[in-house]
Design an enzyme around this catalytic site. Structure first.
Site, PDB file in Angstrom:
ATOM      1  N   HIS A  65      32.545  24.211   6.262  1.00  0.00           N
ATOM      2  CA  HIS A  65      33.544  23.785   6.824  1.00  0.00           C
ATOM      3  C   HIS A  65      34.539  24.911   7.439  1.00  0.00           C
ATOM      4  CE1 HIS A  65      37.870  22.211   5.725  1.00  0.00           C
ATOM      5  NE2 HIS A  65      37.582  21.269   6.702  1.00  0.00           N
ATOM      6  N   HIS A  82      42.949  24.472  13.908  1.00  0.00           N
ATOM      7  CA  HIS A  82      43.180  23.489  13.138  1.00  0.00           C
ATOM      8  C   HIS A  82      44.296  22.728  13.191  1.00  0.00           C
ATOM      9  CE1 HIS A  82      44.266  21.038   9.604  1.00  0.00           C
ATOM     10  NE2 HIS A  82      42.969  20.726   9.408  1.00  0.00           N
TER      11      HIS A  82
HETATM   12  O1  G3P Z   1      35.864  17.486   9.460  1.00  0.00           O
HETATM   13  C1  G3P Z   1      36.120  17.434   8.211  1.00  0.00           C
HETATM   14  C2  G3P Z   1      37.507  18.011   7.783  1.00  0.00           C
HETATM   15  O2  G3P Z   1      37.716  19.143   8.408  1.00  0.00           O
HETATM   16  C3  G3P Z   1      38.682  17.135   7.928  1.00  0.00           C
HETATM   17  O3  G3P Z   1      39.868  17.635   7.602  1.00  0.00           O
HETATM   18  O4  G3P Z   1      41.926  18.556   7.997  1.00  0.00           O
HETATM   19  O5  G3P Z   1      39.962  20.094   7.223  1.00  0.00           O
HETATM   20  O6  G3P Z   1      40.167  19.238   9.511  1.00  0.00           O
HETATM   21  P1  G3P Z   1      40.399  19.022   8.045  1.00  0.00           P
HETATM   22 MG    MG Z   2      38.179  19.699  10.407  1.00  0.00          MG
END
Ligand code: G3P
Ligand code: MG
Length: 256
Positions: free
Chosen positions: A17, A59
């Protein structure tokens, strides 16, 4: 368990992630390098547009949390954004780490035979434009993929925003897409299928045997974000889901 699945789904089961979760400054090349050092072969990142239309990794809509910039990132040109420090907020070891362009990340992934999940994360109000520009950039960049012994899968485009996925489909229909869900709201399966997605990516706690079966029976792969605990991971694998996005690149070995 091998990391690479079949032809129809050529992606590893484990996805790092934002590069390496919280262990390095999110969405930077330094994070990708750290995730790769833990053996990860696929990465998720968040992509939006600069004021002059350059796709880059961030993000939040604003710069404040993860850089020394301020305000809406979409109001700055890429030239201005590229001079910011996106590492000091995390820790001194990463001071001076720049924001990453999608182009730089694509080159890194292609050079190292890594797969990428591009989350299209539009600044609110620019959903369709972001979907179009990101899809076009991804198609151009991955067209340069070396045709070596190890095939590099196309980038998986995902988004919480149906409008972004519709635009991506209109621009580059051959690129695989996934709908992100923050809840299994009514019509989630129909929406995913209507968008021509190959996968649905849900919050890990929302999946159960019934919903996983519904998605997989419809021909979709089922992925989860962001599972960081062994109990959650064990539950997802026992449900038969197809992929897990995690922050804990230090805890979970992608070889398992
Ligand atoms: O793509 C999965 C995840 O990254 C979605 O949530 O807020 O971490 O971008 P976020
Ligand atoms: Mg994400």
């Amino acid at each position: 368990m091998t990391a690479v699945a079949d032809k129809a789904w050529p992606y590893p089961r484990w996805i790092a992630h934002r590069g390496a979760g919280k262990l390095a400054p999110e969405n930077t090349l330094a994070a990708f390098r750290l995730g790769a050092s833990h053996g990860y072969r696929m990465f998720e990142c968040d992509v939006k547009l600069s004021a002059d239309g350059m796709p880059f990794l961030l993000h939040d809509a604003t710069l404040d949390r993860t850089s020394n910039g301020q305000g809406l990132a979409a109001q700055l040109s890429w030239d201005e954004l590229s001079r910011l420090d996106a590492g000091s907020w995390h820790s001194p070891a990463y001071a001076g780490e720049p924001l990453a362009s999608l182009e730089a990340v694509a080159h890194y992934c292609l050079a190292n035979t890594l797969a990428l999940n591009i989350e299209i994360k539009p600044t609110p109000g620019s959903e369709s434009l972001t979907g179009t520009v990101v899809a076009n950039a991804a198609a151009r960049l991955w067209a340069e993929a070396p045709t070596g012994a190890i095939p590099i899968p196309p980038p998986l485009l995902s988004s919480f925003q149906p409008a972004a996925l519709e635009a991506a489909r209109a621009a580059q229909s051959h690129l695989p897409r996934a709908l992100l869900l923050d809840a299994l709201q009514t019509g989630w399966l129909e929406t995913t299928l209507r968008l021509g997605c190959v996968a649905v990516v849900g919050k890990h706690t929302q999946w159960d045997a019934v919903s996983v079966q519904q998605a997989q029976s419809a021909g979709l792969k089922v992925l989860s974000y962001t599972a960081n605990e062994a109990s959650a991971v064990d539950r997802l694998w026992s449900l038969g889901t197809d992929g897990i996005i995690t922050d804990r690149v230090d805890l979970f070995s992608p070889a398992c």
